[in-house]
Write an enzyme that holds these catalytic residues in place. Structure first.
Site, PDB file in Angstrom:
ATOM      1  CB  CYS A 104       3.316  -1.267  13.654  1.00  0.00           C
ATOM      2  SG  CYS A 104       3.431  -1.128  11.859  1.00  0.00           S
ATOM      3  CG  HIS A 116       7.032   4.999  18.848  1.00  0.00           C
ATOM      4  ND1 HIS A 116       6.240   6.075  18.530  1.00  0.00           N
ATOM      5  CD2 HIS A 116       7.384   4.436  17.668  1.00  0.00           C
ATOM      6  CE1 HIS A 116       6.113   6.148  17.213  1.00  0.00           C
ATOM      7  NE2 HIS A 116       6.803   5.186  16.668  1.00  0.00           N
ATOM      8  CB  CYS A 132       2.971   7.957   2.879  1.00  0.00           C
ATOM      9  SG  CYS A 132       3.431   6.844   4.178  1.00  0.00           S
ATOM     10  CB  SER A 176       9.823   5.260  14.785  1.00  0.00           C
ATOM     11  OG  SER A 176       9.475   5.637  13.479  1.00  0.00           O
ATOM     12  N   GLY A 212       7.065  -1.348   5.959  1.00  0.00           N
ATOM     13  CA  GLY A 212       8.449  -1.797   5.961  1.00  0.00           C
ATOM     14  C   GLY A 212       9.447  -0.848   6.580  1.00  0.00           C
ATOM     15  CD  GLU A 213      13.659   0.574   9.417  1.00  0.00           C
ATOM     16  OE1 GLU A 213      12.835   0.981  10.247  1.00  0.00           O
ATOM     17  OE2 GLU A 213      14.491   1.331   8.864  1.00  0.00           O
ATOM     18  CB  SER A 273      10.118   7.198   8.847  1.00  0.00           C
ATOM     19  OG  SER A 273       9.732   6.811  10.148  1.00  0.00           O
ATOM     20  CD  GLU A 293      -2.953  -1.069   2.324  1.00  0.00           C
ATOM     21  OE1 GLU A 293      -4.150  -1.322   2.120  1.00  0.00           O
ATOM     22  OE2 GLU A 293      -2.484  -0.895   3.463  1.00  0.00           O
ATOM     23  CB  CYS A 317       6.680  -1.983  16.131  1.00  0.00           C
ATOM     24  SG  CYS A 317       8.325  -1.528  15.556  1.00  0.00           S
ATOM     25  CB  CYS A 322       7.586  -4.457   8.609  1.00  0.00           C
ATOM     26  SG  CYS A 322       8.993  -3.773   9.533  1.00  0.00           S
ATOM     27  CB  CYS A 337       1.440   6.390  11.329  1.00  0.00           C
ATOM     28  SG  CYS A 337       2.123   7.859  10.631  1.00  0.00           S
TER      29      CYS A 337
HETATM   30  N1  SAH Z   1       9.459   1.275   9.592  1.00  0.00           N
HETATM   31  C1  SAH Z   1       9.653   2.674   9.629  1.00  0.00           C
HETATM   32  C2  SAH Z   1       8.744   3.439   8.686  1.00  0.00           C
HETATM   33  C3  SAH Z   1       7.339   2.962   8.541  1.00  0.00           C
HETATM   34  S1  SAH Z   1       6.293   3.132   9.931  1.00  0.00           S
HETATM   35  C4  SAH Z   1       9.490   3.183  11.055  1.00  0.00           C
HETATM   36  O1  SAH Z   1       9.062   2.420  11.907  1.00  0.00           O
HETATM   37  O2  SAH Z   1       9.853   4.318  11.286  1.00  0.00           O
HETATM   38  C5  SAH Z   1       5.849   4.854   9.851  1.00  0.00           C
HETATM   39  C6  SAH Z   1       5.569   5.496  11.189  1.00  0.00           C
HETATM   40  O3  SAH Z   1       4.345   5.013  11.751  1.00  0.00           O
HETATM   41  C7  SAH Z   1       6.631   5.229  12.237  1.00  0.00           C
HETATM   42  O4  SAH Z   1       6.951   6.430  12.913  1.00  0.00           O
HETATM   43  C8  SAH Z   1       5.932   4.262  13.168  1.00  0.00           C
HETATM   44  O5  SAH Z   1       6.501   4.249  14.425  1.00  0.00           O
HETATM   45  C9  SAH Z   1       4.526   4.805  13.144  1.00  0.00           C
HETATM   46  N2  SAH Z   1       3.478   3.911  13.630  1.00  0.00           N
HETATM   47  C10 SAH Z   1       3.420   2.577  13.519  1.00  0.00           C
HETATM   48  N3  SAH Z   1       2.277   2.106  14.055  1.00  0.00           N
HETATM   49  C11 SAH Z   1       1.589   3.190  14.502  1.00  0.00           C
HETATM   50  C12 SAH Z   1       0.300   3.357  15.116  1.00  0.00           C
HETATM   51  N4  SAH Z   1      -0.495   2.323  15.362  1.00  0.00           N
HETATM   52  N5  SAH Z   1      -0.085   4.616  15.419  1.00  0.00           N
HETATM   53  C13 SAH Z   1       0.710   5.687  15.141  1.00  0.00           C
HETATM   54  N6  SAH Z   1       1.912   5.576  14.543  1.00  0.00           N
HETATM   55  C14 SAH Z   1       2.350   4.338  14.243  1.00  0.00           C
HETATM   56 FE1  SF4 Z   2       8.008  -2.134  10.820  1.00  0.00          FE
HETATM   57 FE2  SF4 Z   2       7.932   0.523  11.195  1.00  0.00          FE
HETATM   58 FE3  SF4 Z   2       5.758  -1.017  11.645  1.00  0.00          FE
HETATM   59 FE4  SF4 Z   2       7.833  -1.201  13.293  1.00  0.00          FE
HETATM   60  S1  SF4 Z   2       6.546   0.624  12.953  1.00  0.00           S
HETATM   61  S2  SF4 Z   2       6.693  -2.924  12.442  1.00  0.00           S
HETATM   62  S3  SF4 Z   2       9.534  -0.915  11.890  1.00  0.00           S
HETATM   63  S4  SF4 Z   2       6.744  -0.666   9.696  1.00  0.00           S
END
Ligand code: SAH
Ligand code: SF4
Length: 340
Positions: A118, A215, A104, A213, A158-159, A190, A91, A115, A111, A333
């Protein structure tokens, strides 16, 4: 031999045309059609001879992601579901802030980092995207949008720093004057905190923007929320960020999603100030977006958000409280799952 157009750098195109005894400038011409004009059919590249167009059609594939679903949120955010050549789905999201558009895009199908907050992570990992698949999402969004999109963030699935080679190659194509010619300041990566990748970014020739990121502000909580923290704990991460800051002079953005009673206590604002001391970061507080796989995780309530913000202000930390975008179509996100 067949190859794929979006997998080729300008230099690869030049080599190809020299093999065909065509002038070098043909490379820039073809790239202008693809990257600037979004013309993906060689037969429509009217400043090339008919013979050359036929030769291109026969020997250079033009594989683009196939749009299988498009949704529009009530706030104007658009989500695109793409089918890749091998059947995987990914997506991308197009954000619209008062006419100012940001794409985006995804760097991996799924991924591997899992996390806990996510949805992408909850659905597991399929594979890295190729450079052409990364670029294809963006070019297709521009074509559908009917106008250039001048900001791109690697914040989809993805990362990006676990797919460094292809991500960096796609950024070179985006930035190249003869390709998409998108300014480095308009490209953001990111990362969840891949230390060697951050060090490589500090040495990367294109001065793009970095978003981290975070958190959580201590190792115990961060490892619980983000397993990647066990491999790259905060001490190593902060050193890498300081190295990046010193090497590039760039300010780093820190992403912090406020999750109710998990990481939103005021004490964490103080911990954040101590942790990031000397880094002069810019904090993006993002509203936590609920995900189906973890219904127990909730967005912080307004009072707790207010208290957290007040503490950051008192600590003289620069921050912005972001508005949610596209939650009604699961485009925000952390909500991308590509399983709809
Ligand atoms: N993998 C990379 C980029 C993709 S995630 C990363 O983790 O940075 C994009 C952003 O969405 C990151 O800042 C991530 O921490 C955030 N994110 C993931 N799950 C989320 C959620 N449920 N609510 C708000 N932000 C979230
Ligand atoms: Fe992967 Fe980023 Fe989601 Fe973590 S927040 S699982 S690194 S996409």
């Amino acid at each position: 031999m067949t190859c794929d157009a979006l997998e080729l750098s300008l230099n690869d195109w030049e080599i190809l045309f020299s093999k065909w005894n065509s002038p070098r400038f043909r490379a820039a011409q073809v790239c202008q059609w693809i990257y600037a004009k979004k013309v993906f059919n060689y037969h429509d590249m009217t400043n090339l001879s008919k013979d050359l167009r036929t030769k291109l059609t026969e020997s250079v594939l033009m594989t683009l992601p196939v749009l299988i679903k498009q949704q529009t949120s009530k706030d104007g955010t658009k989500k695109f579901l793409w089918l890749l050549a091998d059947g995987n789905k990914i997506e991308s999201v197009l954000l619209n802030h008062g006419g100012h558009k940001t794409a985006c895009i995804s760097s991996q199908a799924g991924c591997p980092l899992a996390c806990s907050f996510c949805e992408t992570g909850a659905n597991g990992f399929k594979r890295n995207l190729t450079r052409g698949e990364i670029l294809g999402q963006f070019l297709m969004m521009e074509k559908i949008n009917g106008a250039d999109i001048n900001n791109i963030v690697f914040m989809g699935m993805g990362e990006p720093l676990l797919n460094e080679e292809n991500v960096f190659a796609s950024i070179r194509a985006l930035n190249d004057k003869n390709m998409r010619n998108l300014g480095a300041r308009h490209i953001t990566i990111s990362t969840s905190g891949i230390v060697p990748g951050i060090e490589d970014l500090a040495n990367f020739e294109i001065p793009l923007r970095l978003s981290l990121s975070l958190h959580a502000t201590n190792d115990e909580l961060r490892s619980k929320l983000m397993p990647v923290n066990e491999k790259y704990p905060l001490s190593k991460l902060i050193s890498a960020l300081k190295f990046y800051r010193e090497k590039t002079g760039e300010r780093i953005t820190i992403e912090y999603a406020l999750i109710d009673r998990i990481n939103d206590d005021v004490e964490y604002a103080y911990e954040m100030a101590a942790l990031l001391d000397g880094l002069q970061p810019y904090i993006n507080l993002i509203p936590f977006n609920p995900i189906p796989s973890r219904p127990e995780l909730k967005r912080s309530n307004e009072a707790r958000i207010k208290d957290f913000c007040r503490a950051l202000s008192e600590l003289k930390i620069e921050f912005e409280l972001r508005k949610e975008r596209g939650t009604d179509i699961a485009a925000a996100c952390g909500q991308l799952a590509a399983n709809s």
